[in-house]
Design an enzyme around this catalytic site. Sequence first.
Site, PDB file in Angstrom:
ATOM      1  CB  THR A  53      -0.916   0.007   1.248  1.00 45.98           C
ATOM      2  OG1 THR A  53      -1.499   1.304   1.396  1.00 45.98           O
ATOM      3  CG2 THR A  53      -0.138  -0.274   2.517  1.00 45.98           C
ATOM      4  CE1 TYR A  67      -3.585  -2.301   4.999  1.00 41.21           C
ATOM      5  CE2 TYR A  67      -3.541  -0.008   4.286  1.00 41.21           C
ATOM      6  CZ  TYR A  67      -3.642  -1.353   3.991  1.00 41.21           C
ATOM      7  OH  TYR A  67      -3.799  -1.751   2.690  1.00 41.21           O
TER       8      TYR A  67
END
Length: 327
Positions: A117, A141
């Site tokens: 990501t 995350y």
Amino acid sequence: MDNVLVTGGAGYIGSHACKALRTAGFQPVTFDNLCTGWEDAVKFGPFEKGDLLNRERLDEVFAKYEPIAVMHFAALSQVGESMQEPGRYWLNNVGGSLNLIEASVAAGCKNFVFSSTCATYGEHDNVLLDETIEQHPINAYGSSKRAIEDMLKDFEGAYGLRHVIFRYFNVAGGDPEGEVGEFHRPETHLIPLMLDAIDGKRDALTIFGTDYDTEDGTCIRDYVHVCDLVDAHVLGLKRLLDSHDSGIYNLGTGSGFSVREVISQSRSVTNREVPYNEGPRRPGDCTKLVSGSTLAEKELGWSPKRSTMDLMIADAWKWHQNGNYTK
Ligand code: UDP
């Protein structure tokens, strides 16, 4: 047909990847614990229910299908939640990936495609992000995904596990044929929440923060169509199988849209008002995340076809009106 093990194949991006793999002549084998995925979304190959934290179950599935590669999508992926429950992110994402990578190496499967990501980059003042920019994630995350990237590099050094790492920007849209689509419960992503608000399925959308250092005060993101994103995965897989070279690629379009701009485009695509209100910032959100790389185009021959904001909203809207999963 060669098998590809797809973790998270019952989820939003994984299910679109299974369709793209099937179209490209591979058999996708979905491995998913259904904690956020849907069995209804598994349409393009066999389903094996299982949890990445269960190594024995992973070994069983590797032995049964002898996959030529792994595509690893299964992960917890909500920025806000990761700030409140970081332990779950480290355990599921990092611990689960370690099990999967070790099982893959033990089974002799040495081609690995990983969904990372742009959240691994963190805050960089007004810079377009390319793959060489230092990674300083500001939420758990992003930190968990970055740790898995490091893990893959270490396992390549020790065991020759070749990998393609894709750093996604914001994934949107859905299969134009409507076979699969985005369906999270609970939903936390901007576009589906907005579509829910438009047709009254939930209360008004809340804009998370209007005091960011951007032209209209709201966060800027780079949105990429899920079908283009999964096409890149198939190209990455082919590169691994053909040239055996590892690589890291951003998947974004290079165009940034603020939250207010997404709202205004949705109004024109759906021809409906978007009920919204303005709220405080969401912890862990970066001001601006926009890709500044064309490496995937150059090295993989990737050419996004549906990643305009209008098409992404139109495809999501079509699915939103007709599609859902019940189990
Ligand atoms: N966002 C928002 N309201 C919402 C959900 C998201 O304003 O109800 C904003 C969020 O702060 C971010 C952008 O929309 O700037 C995209 O958020 P999303 O959760 O869709 O993806 P993320 O960027 O977290 O991966």
